[in-house]
Design an enzyme around this catalytic site. Structure first.
Site, PDB file in Angstrom:
ATOM      1  N   HIS A 412       0.921  -1.115  -0.018  1.00 21.78           N
ATOM      2  CA  HIS A 412      -0.074   0.106  -0.102  1.00 21.78           C
ATOM      3  C   HIS A 412       0.993   1.174   0.189  1.00 21.78           C
ATOM      4  O   HIS A 412       1.091   1.549   1.106  1.00 21.78           O
ATOM      5  CB  HIS A 412      -0.847  -0.139   1.033  1.00 21.78           C
ATOM      6  CG  HIS A 412      -2.069  -1.032   1.243  1.00 21.78           C
ATOM      7  ND1 HIS A 412      -2.636  -1.422   2.505  1.00 21.78           N
ATOM      8  CD2 HIS A 412      -2.615  -1.826   0.046  1.00 21.78           C
ATOM      9  CE1 HIS A 412      -3.625  -2.226   2.161  1.00 21.78           C
ATOM     10  NE2 HIS A 412      -3.345  -2.360   0.807  1.00 21.78           N
ATOM     11  N   GLU A 506      17.837   0.290  -0.351  1.00 19.96           N
ATOM     12  CA  GLU A 506      17.538   0.800  -1.570  1.00 19.96           C
ATOM     13  C   GLU A 506      18.498   1.944  -2.121  1.00 19.96           C
ATOM     14  O   GLU A 506      18.490   2.337  -3.408  1.00 19.96           O
ATOM     15  CB  GLU A 506      15.875   1.533  -1.734  1.00 19.96           C
ATOM     16  CG  GLU A 506      15.794   2.570  -0.673  1.00 19.96           C
ATOM     17  CD  GLU A 506      14.131   3.211  -0.560  1.00 19.96           C
ATOM     18  OE1 GLU A 506      13.433   2.524  -0.958  1.00 19.96           O
ATOM     19  OE2 GLU A 506      14.020   4.064   0.182  1.00 19.96           O
TER      20      GLU A 506
HETATM   21  C1  NOJ Z   1       9.941   3.937  -0.926  1.00 15.30           C
HETATM   22  C2  NOJ Z   1      10.330   2.711  -0.384  1.00 15.30           C
HETATM   23  O1  NOJ Z   1      11.074   2.741   0.767  1.00 15.30           O
HETATM   24  C3  NOJ Z   1      10.499   1.519  -1.445  1.00 15.30           C
HETATM   25  O2  NOJ Z   1      10.689   0.345  -0.671  1.00 15.30           O
HETATM   26  C4  NOJ Z   1       9.426   1.415  -2.141  1.00 15.30           C
HETATM   27  O3  NOJ Z   1       9.828   0.335  -3.187  1.00 15.30           O
HETATM   28  C5  NOJ Z   1       8.915   2.760  -2.941  1.00 15.30           C
HETATM   29  N1  NOJ Z   1       9.010   3.889  -1.904  1.00 15.30           N
HETATM   30  C6  NOJ Z   1       7.351   2.751  -3.839  1.00 15.30           C
HETATM   31  O4  NOJ Z   1       6.738   2.628  -2.767  1.00 15.30           O
HETATM   32 CA    CA Z   2      11.847   4.983   1.811  1.00 16.83          CA
END
Ligand code: NOJ
Ligand code: CA
Length: 701
Positions: A412, A506
């Site tokens: 979500h 990320e």
């Molecule tokens: C930032 C979140 O940290 C990441 O895990 C996610 O894939 C993206 N937003 C998209 O919701």
């Molecule tokens: Ca994030």
């Protein structure tokens, strides 16, 4: 068995004015509490006979009444508690909650005001909170303008911190000092749309190291109905003061009395390992509120997630045509862009991989309508949480995953429209349960709607707890991203398995995280609760996918395995693509084997921003696991295995950096070897620059 020794001593006396003092159960910490000439309540803290926190004032200012001065001590209560409790999941099967408490009851006149400050002094630190009973002399609705809690230190100590920000905590850490802080903060760029505070403001959790050294983690526990706490730093006086995240009217909190503030916490030790082992923040949270917890299951998962970060130009959105045809509601009329990983066939491929490898779950991002301009401040599309894109077949994926014994995890992303998410929440959770989902990753990227709010303001703190409580009603587990950073509420709501709330893995595709980053997070961010850091990256060079992309993760492959131990979480991702795990099946074996829930943990070596070595015992077996990481410098970890029971033989499978490994030049050089170990083993384990080692210690029968 739950052990409860409850001893109560009541020393209540009206008009007490002398200093009140209590010591921690071990006697190493000494808390002094007094009223100064102004009638302000002050505290100070000594550790092992030396001053650690100098006289520091307490109080709170609201439009309706001032709770900072003019007080007399109307009475004090003391209490000693020594009890244990069993977390549903975590680093320890049993946690000891052992403290001495001092409650100071304060009264002021003209107008009549009353407030209690409750201190709890543990062997590993201090917690205190404000308690406001219903007032007789003023309104019971307070419009809080400022909290004046001070933390005054004794010298120009080292600080490990990130800049103050009302909206994001996704920063790299500075190692600086009080005097060096302005320069350190000056080096940060402002995040787009994020609301950086001015001045020398930093966030919590943060860590202080004194010259002695003594280590102090400052944070808060049980943040409910109140904004997140930042700290304003007076660099000359080595002093800090609370800075509550305001709403956009500048109001910090709207309180309805009676009210208890979150606890302000200081975890203290001269041994850095104790900071990591401390359960103080959890101890200051309420016990579990969920009666039947049988549905709460720690898990490992994979996901299509990394495909969107690799530079393969994959998208969360289904079609590129939407923006040219805004307002279209019939997605079947739009053409897929062909770069949308959340499609049925691809997700089935992930389910197959998870089933083959004993991975519990598959997270699918980009499955639902609303991703077209999701990251834009001016987004004109709202996410819908029960409307799949046309290439994501909910029914057949539900049945396919169930047949393979794999759980799909819902995503979500709200693009920070928290208000709308609340309106959809029941429908969204019902849709999940109808389709056999029992875990969700939430996200709040962008500027919060309502626009009056920040990510850390009182309204959002309440929103996120509301989501967790509603999720518990539906027996749904939650991993929240971009939510206010955790304060141990996962004890009360153990369906809150993890949060991001820091710069996660990320960023390895967006500038990179230096190796030291994961050597500081366990001392700071992790004290509030587990992080969805997303370890398990085997292909660390982004140029592997796209020659134009130069990002490289600050890690060796072996170190990624160690992160499953040093960044413990009951919801742990194996973040890389299945095809990369298939390139290194022997290393992937560790990810398959490593548990995510622990019976016991022993921190063997630790120094903030430098290195961590930890051993943990599986809850389900007699096996132990060890993880060791270092920063940019190579080092030899000395792994004292006296944690193993005497007289028993074990086989250790060591996943280590091969000679010549280096996070930058040679990250994938690893090797695996087996050695026999027992409780007398002192293993000298070399770690490469930016490297690590992961060890499975299996009992021999
Ligand atoms: C930032 C979140 O940290 C990441 O895990 C996610 O894939 C993206 N937003 C998209 O919701
Ligand atoms: Ca994030």
């Amino acid at each position: 068995m739950r052990k409860l020794i409850f001893m109560m001593m009541l020393v209540s006396a009206l008009g007490v004015s002398a200093v009140s003092r209590i010591t921690s159960p071990s006697g190493e910490l000494l808390l002094n509490v007094d009223i100064d000439a102004d009638g302000s309540l002050c505290y100070s803290l000594d550790y092992k006979g030396s001053s650690l926190v100098k006289e520091s004032r307490l109080g709170l200012v609201s439009d309706e009444a001032d709770f900072t001065h003019g007080f007399k001590i109307a009475g004090t209560d003391t209490l000693s508690v020594d009890r244990t409790w069993k977390p549903i999941w975590g680093e320890y099967e049993t946690v000891r909650d052992n403290f001495r408490e001092l409650a100071v009851i304060l009264k002021a006149e003209k107008p009549d005001r009353e407030m209690t400050v409750r201190f709890r002094l543990f062997d590993d630190g201090l917690g205190f909170r404000y308690e406001f009973p219903a007032q007789r002399g003023s309104s019971n609705y307070l419009t809080v303008r400022d909290e004046k809690t001070e933390f005054n230190f004794t010298g120009d100590h080292t600080l490990f911190c990130i800049p103050g920000d009302y909206d994001t905590d996704e920063y790299l850490w500075s190692e600086t000092s009080f005097s060096g802080l302005p320069d350190a903060l000056g080096r940060y760029r402002r995040h787009s749309e994020a609301q950086r505070t001015g001045g020398n403001t930093i966030q919590t959790p943060m860590l202080i190291k004194t010259g002695a050294p003594v280590y102090v983690n400052i944070h808060e526990a049980a943040l409910k109905g109140y904004p997140a706490m930042l700290l304003d730093v007076d660099t000359d006086r080595h002093a800090m003061k609370t800075h509550l995240v305001p709403d956009k009217l500048g109001v910090r909190a709207y309180l309805h009395l009676p009210f208890e503030s979150p606890w302000r916490t200081l975890i203290v030790s001269d041994d850095a390992r104790d900071i990591l082992a401390s359960q103080l923040v959890l101890n200051l949270n309420e016990p579990c509120k969920i009666e039947d917890t049988s549905w709460i299951k720690p898990m490992k998962f994979i996901g299509v997630w990394w495909e969107m970060f690799t530079g393969k130009k994959k998208t969360w959105a289904y079609s590129d045509e939407y923006l040219a045809k805004p307002g279209v509601t019939d997605y079947a009329s739009l053409k897929s862009n062909g770069r949308h990983p959340a499609n049925t066939a691809n997700v089935m491929r992930y389910i197959d991989f998870a089933a083959r490898n004993g991975i519990d779950g598959v997270l699918v991002e980009g499955w639902n309508e609303g991703w077209e301009d999701w990251a834009s401040y001016r987004k004109n599309r709202q996410f819908l949480f029960d409307k799949p894109y046309p290439d994501f077949d909910v029914d057949s994926l539900r049945d396919y995953a169930a047949a393979k014994g794999v759980k799909l995890i819902m995503h979500h992303e709200t693009a920070a429209n928290a208000a709308d998410y609340e309106l959809q929440l029941d429908r969204a959770f019902k849709f999940m349960k109808d389709n056999n989902y029992d875990a969700v990753k939430t996200g709040y990227v962008g500027a919060i709607i309502p626009r009056s709010e920040h990510h850390g303001s009182q309204w959002m703190v309440d929103h996120v707890r509301h989501v967790i409580e509603r999720a518990a009603d539906y027996e749904i587990m939650v991993d929240s991203h971009e939510a206010p950073r955790p304060t141990g509420l996962c004890r009360t709501y153990p369906n809150w398995l993890a949060q991001e709330s820091a710069r996660g893995g990320e960023f390895e595709s967006m500038g990179g995280n230096p190796p030291s980053h994961t050597c500081i997070l366990p001392f700071t961010r992790l004290k509030g609760g587990p992080m969805d850091y997303t370890p398990g990256l085997f292909e660390t060079r982004l140029s592997y996918y796209d020659e134009g992309k130069n990002d490289q993760a600050g890690t060796t492959l072996a170190r990624q395995l160690a992160l499953y131990l040093t960044m413990p979480s009951p919801m742990q991702m194996a973040c890389d693509l299945p095809e990369n795990y298939e390139r290194f099946p022997d290393a992937f074996q560790f990810i398959k084997d490593v548990p995510v829930d622990w019976a016991d943990s022993r921190y063997i070596e630790a120094e903030p921003n430098r290195y961590i070595t930890v051993a943990r015992r599986d809850k389900e077996s007699d096996d132990w696991y060890v993880g060791a990481i270092t920063d940019e410098s190579p080092r030899t970890a000395v792994i004292d295995m006296s944690f193993l029971p005497k007289g028993k033989k074990y086989e250790a499978t060591i996943y280590e950096d091969a000679p010549g490994a280096h996070w930058k030049d040679n990250p994938q050089a690893y090797r695996i070897r087996k050695v026999k170990v027992d409780n007398k083993t002192r293993l000298k384990q070399p770690l490469a620059a930016g490297g690590g080692a992961a060890i499975r210690i299996k009992k021999l029968h």
